[in-house]
Design an enzyme around this catalytic site. Structure first.
Site, short mmCIF file in Angstrom:
data_model
loop_
_atom_site.label_atom_id
_atom_site.label_comp_id
_atom_site.label_asym_id
_atom_site.label_seq_id
_atom_site.Cartn_x
_atom_site.Cartn_y
_atom_site.Cartn_z
N ASN A 130 31.84 -15.41 2.49
CA ASN A 130 30.62 -15.48 3.30
C ASN A 130 30.43 -14.24 4.17
O ASN A 130 29.33 -13.68 4.24
CB ASN A 130 30.65 -16.75 4.16
N HIS A 176 -17.07 2.42 4.98
CA HIS A 176 -17.68 1.45 4.03
C HIS A 176 -17.80 2.06 2.63
O HIS A 176 -18.68 1.66 1.87
CB HIS A 176 -19.07 0.99 4.52
N SER A 297 -5.81 6.57 -24.03
CA SER A 297 -6.11 5.26 -24.58
C SER A 297 -5.93 5.33 -26.09
O SER A 297 -6.22 6.36 -26.71
CB SER A 297 -7.55 4.88 -24.24
N LYS A 303 -10.35 9.21 -23.07
CA LYS A 303 -9.74 8.67 -21.85
C LYS A 303 -8.51 9.43 -21.38
O LYS A 303 -7.68 9.85 -22.17
CB LYS A 303 -9.33 7.21 -22.08
N ASN A 305 -6.09 8.27 -18.24
CA ASN A 305 -6.01 7.23 -17.21
C ASN A 305 -5.01 7.57 -16.11
O ASN A 305 -3.93 8.08 -16.40
CB ASN A 305 -5.63 5.90 -17.86
N GLU A 310 -2.30 3.60 -10.62
CA GLU A 310 -2.65 2.21 -10.94
C GLU A 310 -1.43 1.30 -10.91
O GLU A 310 -1.47 0.18 -10.38
CB GLU A 310 -3.29 2.13 -12.33
#
Ligand code: ARG
Length: 482
Positions: A130, A176, A297, A303, A305, A310
């Protein structure tokens, strides 16, 4: 999550018992552990990664026991050389981990006895698994914090280099996610630096509470041997000794704190990721991420990416999950140690691995980013980003701010109607809204005029950004001692 017992699902509770009870604790048992239960209760599959800390702790423990006369010097030496040999074996891949021996602690202790004979059985005098496991995890978290601090440091220096190269590159600042006011690129990435600087401070703070010795608490109540906990602490580099034996074996606050700090790091990386994902899209084209950090891709040939940001954005969720797992694990646990605590390791290790991986990826990628300065400038020009500058100009000429706001609002409406920026409206056009507007207005309506005017501590003016970079470097070296 980390590995599960390989064939756990092939057993059922009525299957054949394991060959024997553990010789580490089987004295009072009259039948062997059920094979499923043996695997179900084992933790060696995932706690074996703490082997170095376990051995480090055992060497310190044996050294302390010898110093107080519980072990002889030759027993101590045999134990230390045995443990050192086992460490070498593990590191060279010559160690057989056994699920029947439950965890990292009993695997190593049993190997020690196999190696050095009866003396190996004396190592566990005056301690329990422990306090042993609590010590190992603290050492492991401390080592991980040190590694993460180095990665954070490298990433922060990368950000500072990027900022330095772009103290006067102008880009749109957003609120925003709408164009608000022009800012400098260097100023924007220094905001990332500040997030990570707080993370650095938090980890340093968490390290201090982690760096406290539980060993000596034994199972829960302490031990009858004349132990010297201060010596053990000193040998292991712990700054303090746990004050209360019950707390020492049951406390996992440091692991929760670590996961909370790791969650904040991941949250920050996810914010940076989100910006990079937006910025690299063909709608923005604000920055270029070199090909080596991207993938294509299999169906769409055009593409490229932004996989790294991500994936990092996605991985933030699992670290938050690890934090919640640990909080839920500890909630309502009575004192002192409970087997529940064995469940602390997988979430903790997952958080450590995830945050380390993400930081490595970012530390490599961030300094390689290439801001598209022309696109940034064109974008900064859009959206009447110098409107506040015109309002401030009018205020400085005596108009109350609310009236200035109204005047500029009207000028913006005219710009929208004519599809022109404020700086492209003619003087008579502007003067119809206020007589205070004079030819000098055009200098404050430029992007440079706007950023240079925000020339105070913490502002976006290039001069301020340069000064902030200098301060950032010294704050970082002061905080981390590097
Ligand atoms: N493998 C255990 C853990 O990770 C070690 C401590 C076990 N203690 C016990 N009394 N069963 O928590």
């Amino acid at each position: 999550m980390t590995t599960q017992p390989s064939d756990l699902t092939n057993h059922n509770a009525n299957s054949q018992p394991a060959k024997a009870t553990s010789n580490m604790w089987g004295g009072r048992f009259t039948e062997a552990t059920n094979a499923f239960v043996a695997e179900f209760t084992a933790s060696v599959q995932f706690d074996k990664r703490m082997y170095a800390q376990d051995i480090q702790g055992s060497i310190a423990h044996a050294t302390m026991l010898a110093s107080v006369g519980v072990l002889t010097d030759s027993e101590r030496d045999a134990i230390i050389s045995g443990l050192t040999g086992i460490l070498k074996d593990i590191e060279q891949g010559n160690f057989q981990w056994q699920i029947a021996l439950e965890d990292v602690h009993m695997n190593i202790e049993s190997a020690l006895t196999a190696r050095i004979g009866q003396t190996g059985k004396k190592l566990h005098t005056g301690r329990s698994r422990n306090d042993q496991v609590a010590t190992d995890i603290r050492l492991y978290v401390r080592d991980s914090i040190d590694h993460i601090l180095k990665l954070l440091n490298r990433l922060q220096h990368g950000i500072l280099a990027l900022a330095e190269a772009h103290t006067d590159t102008i880009m749109p600042g957003f609120t925003h996610l709408q164009s608000a006011q022009p800012v400098t690129f260097g100023h924007h990435v220094l905001a990332w630096f500040e997030m990570l600087y707080r993370d650095t401070e938090r980890l340093i703070d968490c390290r201090r509470r982690t760096n406290c010795l539980p060993l000596g608490a034994a199972a829960l109540a302490g031990t009858t041997y004349p132990i010297n906990r201060q010596l053990t602490a000193q040998l292991l580099g712990f700054e303090s000794v746990a004050e209360n034996s019950l707390d020492a074996v049951s406390d996992r606050d440091f692991a929760i704190e670590f996961c909370a700090a790791a969650s904040l790091i991941m949250m920050h990386l996810s914010r940076m990721s989100e910006e990079l994902i937006l910025w690299t899209s063909s709608q923005f084209r604000f920055v270029h991420i070199p090909d080596r950090f991207c993938t294509g891709s299999s169906i769409m040939p055009q593409k490229k990416n932004p996989d790294v940001p991500e994936l990092v954005r996605g991985k933030s969720g699992r670290v938050f999950g690890d934090l919640i797992s640990l909080l839920t694990l500890m909630k309502a646990q009575p004192l002192a140690y409970n087997k529940d605590n064995q469940e602390d390791k997988e979430p903790l290790f997952d958080a450590i691995d995830t945050v380390q991986g993400c930081l490595v990826a970012f530390a490599d990628m961030i300094p390689a980013l290439i801001p598209e300065t022309d696109t940034l400038r064109t974008a900064a020009f859009k959206g009447f980003s110098t409107a506040t500058d015109l309002a401030d100009y009018l205020v400085k000429k005596g108009l109350p701010f609310r009236d200035a706001h109204e005047v500029v609002g009207k000028a913006v409406a005219l710009g929208v109607q004519k599809n022109l920026d404020l700086s492209e409206l003619t003087l008579p056009d502007l003067q119809q809204f206020s007589r205070l507007i004079e030819p000098d207005v055009y200098s404050i309506l430029t992007l440079e005029g706007s950023v240079n005017a925000r020339n105070h501590f913490g502002g976006t003016a290039p001069l301020q950004v340069s000064a902030a970079i200098g301060r950032a470097r010294s704050r970082l070296s002061l905080a981390t001692g590097e």
